[in-house]
Design a protein around this motif. Structure first.
Motif, PDB file in Angstrom:
ATOM      1  N   ILE A 115       0.218  11.317  -3.854  1.00  0.00           N
ATOM      2  CA  ILE A 115       0.811  11.385  -2.526  1.00  0.00           C
ATOM      3  C   ILE A 115       0.668  12.817  -2.041  1.00  0.00           C
ATOM      4  CG2 ILE A 115       2.935  11.187  -1.178  1.00  0.00           C
ATOM      5  CD1 ILE A 115       3.829   9.045  -3.235  1.00  0.00           C
ATOM      6  N   GLU A 116      -0.053  12.991  -0.935  1.00  0.00           N
ATOM      7  CA  GLU A 116      -0.280  14.330  -0.392  1.00  0.00           C
ATOM      8  C   GLU A 116       0.277  14.482   1.011  1.00  0.00           C
ATOM      9  OE1 GLU A 116      -4.507  14.735  -0.867  1.00  0.00           O
ATOM     10  OE2 GLU A 116      -4.342  14.871  -3.048  1.00  0.00           O
ATOM     11  N   ALA A 117       0.904  13.429   1.521  1.00  0.00           N
ATOM     12  CA  ALA A 117       1.450  13.440   2.871  1.00  0.00           C
ATOM     13  C   ALA A 117       2.610  14.425   2.968  1.00  0.00           C
ATOM     14  CB  ALA A 117       1.908  12.037   3.251  1.00  0.00           C
ATOM     15  N   ALA A 118       2.680  15.116   4.096  1.00  0.00           N
ATOM     16  CA  ALA A 118       3.699  16.141   4.294  1.00  0.00           C
ATOM     17  C   ALA A 118       5.029  15.590   4.780  1.00  0.00           C
ATOM     18  CB  ALA A 118       3.183  17.185   5.284  1.00  0.00           C
ATOM     19  N   GLY A 177       7.405   7.905  -6.354  1.00  0.00           N
ATOM     20  CA  GLY A 177       8.176   8.773  -5.467  1.00  0.00           C
ATOM     21  C   GLY A 177       7.840   8.628  -3.992  1.00  0.00           C
ATOM     22  N   ALA A 178       7.126   7.583  -3.614  1.00  0.00           N
ATOM     23  CA  ALA A 178       6.779   7.371  -2.207  1.00  0.00           C
ATOM     24  C   ALA A 178       8.043   7.099  -1.398  1.00  0.00           C
ATOM     25  CB  ALA A 178       5.818   6.187  -2.078  1.00  0.00           C
ATOM     26  N   THR A 179       7.990   7.413  -0.116  1.00  0.00           N
ATOM     27  CA  THR A 179       9.085   7.061   0.779  1.00  0.00           C
ATOM     28  C   THR A 179       8.725   5.851   1.642  1.00  0.00           C
ATOM     29  OG1 THR A 179       8.374   8.633   2.470  1.00  0.00           O
ATOM     30  CG2 THR A 179       9.991   9.409   0.862  1.00  0.00           C
ATOM     31  N   VAL A 180       7.453   5.422   1.567  1.00  0.00           N
ATOM     32  CA  VAL A 180       6.975   4.281   2.348  1.00  0.00           C
ATOM     33  C   VAL A 180       5.998   3.465   1.510  1.00  0.00           C
ATOM     34  CG1 VAL A 180       5.535   3.609   4.333  1.00  0.00           C
ATOM     35  CG2 VAL A 180       7.194   5.440   4.585  1.00  0.00           C
ATOM     36  N   SER A 204       0.848  -1.192   0.000  1.00  0.00           N
ATOM     37  CA  SER A 204       0.000   0.000   0.000  1.00  0.00           C
ATOM     38  C   SER A 204       0.880   1.238   0.000  1.00  0.00           C
ATOM     39  CB  SER A 204      -0.899  -0.015   1.243  1.00  0.00           C
ATOM     40  OG  SER A 204      -1.620   1.189   1.340  1.00  0.00           O
ATOM     41  N   LEU A 205       0.734   2.006  -1.050  1.00  0.00           N
ATOM     42  CA  LEU A 205       1.426   3.290  -1.138  1.00  0.00           C
ATOM     43  C   LEU A 205       0.608   4.353  -0.404  1.00  0.00           C
ATOM     44  CD1 LEU A 205       2.396   3.137  -4.911  1.00  0.00           C
ATOM     45  CD2 LEU A 205       3.978   3.002  -2.967  1.00  0.00           C
ATOM     46  N   PRO A 206       1.230   5.455  -0.015  1.00  0.00           N
ATOM     47  CA  PRO A 206       0.514   6.502   0.708  1.00  0.00           C
ATOM     48  C   PRO A 206      -0.267   7.436  -0.221  1.00  0.00           C
ATOM     49  CG  PRO A 206       2.804   7.099   0.517  1.00  0.00           C
ATOM     50  CD  PRO A 206       2.675   5.724  -0.069  1.00  0.00           C
ATOM     51  N   LEU A 207      -1.078   6.839  -1.081  1.00  0.00           N
ATOM     52  CA  LEU A 207      -1.856   7.623  -2.027  1.00  0.00           C
ATOM     53  C   LEU A 207      -3.205   8.004  -1.433  1.00  0.00           C
ATOM     54  CD1 LEU A 207      -1.291   5.480  -5.255  1.00  0.00           C
ATOM     55  CD2 LEU A 207      -0.040   7.527  -4.528  1.00  0.00           C
ATOM     56  N   ASN A 208      -3.624   9.224  -1.675  1.00  0.00           N
ATOM     57  CA  ASN A 208      -4.982   9.631  -1.330  1.00  0.00           C
ATOM     58  C   ASN A 208      -5.907   8.907  -2.302  1.00  0.00           C
ATOM     59  OD1 ASN A 208      -7.486  11.033  -1.550  1.00  0.00           O
ATOM     60  ND2 ASN A 208      -6.554  12.832  -0.620  1.00  0.00           N
ATOM     61  N   PRO A 209      -6.867   8.125  -1.807  1.00  0.00           N
ATOM     62  CA  PRO A 209      -7.739   7.369  -2.716  1.00  0.00           C
ATOM     63  C   PRO A 209      -8.552   8.254  -3.657  1.00  0.00           C
ATOM     64  CG  PRO A 209      -8.017   6.611  -0.458  1.00  0.00           C
ATOM     65  CD  PRO A 209      -7.148   7.831  -0.419  1.00  0.00           C
ATOM     66  N   ALA A 210      -8.874   9.458  -3.221  1.00  0.00           N
ATOM     67  CA  ALA A 210      -9.685  10.357  -4.044  1.00  0.00           C
ATOM     68  C   ALA A 210      -8.904  10.964  -5.200  1.00  0.00           C
ATOM     69  CB  ALA A 210     -10.273  11.476  -3.178  1.00  0.00           C
ATOM     70  N   THR A 211      -7.610  11.214  -4.981  1.00  0.00           N
ATOM     71  CA  THR A 211      -6.822  11.896  -6.007  1.00  0.00           C
ATOM     72  C   THR A 211      -5.802  10.989  -6.690  1.00  0.00           C
ATOM     73  OG1 THR A 211      -5.096  12.594  -4.460  1.00  0.00           O
ATOM     74  CG2 THR A 211      -7.011  14.080  -4.738  1.00  0.00           C
ATOM     75  N   GLU A 244       2.916   9.597   5.615  1.00  0.00           N
ATOM     76  CA  GLU A 244       2.895   8.546   4.591  1.00  0.00           C
ATOM     77  C   GLU A 244       2.568   7.195   5.225  1.00  0.00           C
ATOM     78  OE1 GLU A 244       5.705   8.129   1.479  1.00  0.00           O
ATOM     79  OE2 GLU A 244       6.035  10.283   1.257  1.00  0.00           O
ATOM     80  N   VAL A 245       3.149   6.917   6.376  1.00  0.00           N
ATOM     81  CA  VAL A 245       2.845   5.665   7.080  1.00  0.00           C
ATOM     82  C   VAL A 245       1.357   5.618   7.420  1.00  0.00           C
ATOM     83  CG1 VAL A 245       3.210   4.377   9.231  1.00  0.00           C
ATOM     84  CG2 VAL A 245       5.167   5.336   7.987  1.00  0.00           C
ATOM     85  N   ARG A 246       0.834   6.715   7.978  1.00  0.00           N
ATOM     86  CA  ARG A 246      -0.588   6.753   8.338  1.00  0.00           C
ATOM     87  C   ARG A 246      -1.481   6.528   7.123  1.00  0.00           C
ATOM     88  NH1 ARG A 246       1.351  11.392  11.135  1.00  0.00           N
ATOM     89  NH2 ARG A 246       1.769  10.827  13.298  1.00  0.00           N
ATOM     90  N   GLN A 247      -1.159   7.166   5.997  1.00  0.00           N
ATOM     91  CA  GLN A 247      -1.992   7.005   4.795  1.00  0.00           C
ATOM     92  C   GLN A 247      -1.909   5.578   4.264  1.00  0.00           C
ATOM     93  OE1 GLN A 247      -4.152   9.516   3.236  1.00  0.00           O
ATOM     94  NE2 GLN A 247      -4.880   7.502   2.596  1.00  0.00           N
ATOM     95  N   SER A 248      -0.712   5.007   4.251  1.00  0.00           N
ATOM     96  CA  SER A 248      -0.563   3.624   3.787  1.00  0.00           C
ATOM     97  C   SER A 248      -1.382   2.675   4.649  1.00  0.00           C
ATOM     98  CB  SER A 248       0.907   3.204   3.813  1.00  0.00           C
ATOM     99  OG  SER A 248       1.647   3.908   2.830  1.00  0.00           O
ATOM    100  N   LEU A 249      -1.330   2.846   5.963  1.00  0.00           N
ATOM    101  CA  LEU A 249      -2.087   1.964   6.855  1.00  0.00           C
ATOM    102  C   LEU A 249      -3.588   2.234   6.790  1.00  0.00           C
ATOM    103  CD1 LEU A 249       0.373   1.863   9.875  1.00  0.00           C
ATOM    104  CD2 LEU A 249      -0.248  -0.049   8.375  1.00  0.00           C
ATOM    105  N   THR A 250      -3.981   3.475   6.576  1.00  0.00           N
ATOM    106  CA  THR A 250      -5.400   3.790   6.384  1.00  0.00           C
ATOM    107  C   THR A 250      -5.915   3.083   5.133  1.00  0.00           C
ATOM    108  OG1 THR A 250      -5.207   5.912   7.524  1.00  0.00           O
ATOM    109  CG2 THR A 250      -7.047   5.680   5.969  1.00  0.00           C
ATOM    110  N   ASN A 251      -5.115   3.081   4.077  1.00  0.00           N
ATOM    111  CA  ASN A 251      -5.502   2.384   2.847  1.00  0.00           C
ATOM    112  C   ASN A 251      -5.599   0.877   3.080  1.00  0.00           C
ATOM    113  OD1 ASN A 251      -5.458   4.890   1.581  1.00  0.00           O
ATOM    114  ND2 ASN A 251      -3.456   4.580   0.657  1.00  0.00           N
ATOM    115  N   LEU A 252      -4.641   0.305   3.813  1.00  0.00           N
ATOM    116  CA  LEU A 252      -4.708  -1.120   4.132  1.00  0.00           C
ATOM    117  C   LEU A 252      -5.937  -1.432   4.974  1.00  0.00           C
ATOM    118  CD1 LEU A 252      -1.014  -2.133   4.895  1.00  0.00           C
ATOM    119  CD2 LEU A 252      -2.454  -3.006   3.055  1.00  0.00           C
TER     120      LEU A 252
END
Length: 128
Positions: free
Chosen positions: A44-47, A116-119, A34-41, A52-60
């Motif tokens: 990667i919008e994480a600062a 370009g993700a870091t996680v 799971s990449l830290p992608l915003n599902p709507a867009t 990025e970790v939070r977004q990846s786990l939210t997606n999972l």
């Protein structure tokens, strides 16, 4: 023979290649990275790396919900990162998702990740 069931959640980003979000088989959910992608867009919008970790786990977590389970049933995860030097930040954000019982885990530093993700985080989850 137990069937293989493809799991796809509209609340998680679509796959960026020829793979599926997850496959359920014999009581286990095998989640793709799971990449830290915003599902709507789809971007990667994480600062920072913790976001990025939070977004990846939210997606999972969304993929888990689609399969009728949740991250609390995680057996094993793998974190791939291009910034192992930020291990403390990764751990801090990761721990937020596993307050009572953390799964087995491996963290690996890699040269690069898609888009370009870091996680990127994958998981093996027990189904309910």
């Amino acid at each position: 023979m137990t069937e293989l069931l493809t799991i796809s959640s509209p609340a998680a980003p679509a796959a960026v290649g020829p793979y599926v979000q997850a496959v359920a088989h014999a009581g286990v959910l095998y989640c793709s990275g799971s990449l830290p992608l915003n599902p709507a867009t789809g971007k990667i919008e994480a600062a920072d790396i913790a976001a990025e970790v939070r977004q990846s786990l939210t997606n999972l977590a969304a993929v888990c919900r689609e399969a009728g389970t949740d991250l609390d049933r995680a057996i094993r995860t793998t974190i791939y990162t291009t910034r192992l030097s930020e291990f403390a930040e990764i751990n801090g954000a990761y721990a937020e998702f596993f307050p009572s019982r953390a799964p087995a885990r491996t963290t690996i530093e890699v040269a690069g990740l898609p888009l370009g993700a870091t996680v990127e985080i994958d998981a093996i989850i027990a189904l309910r």
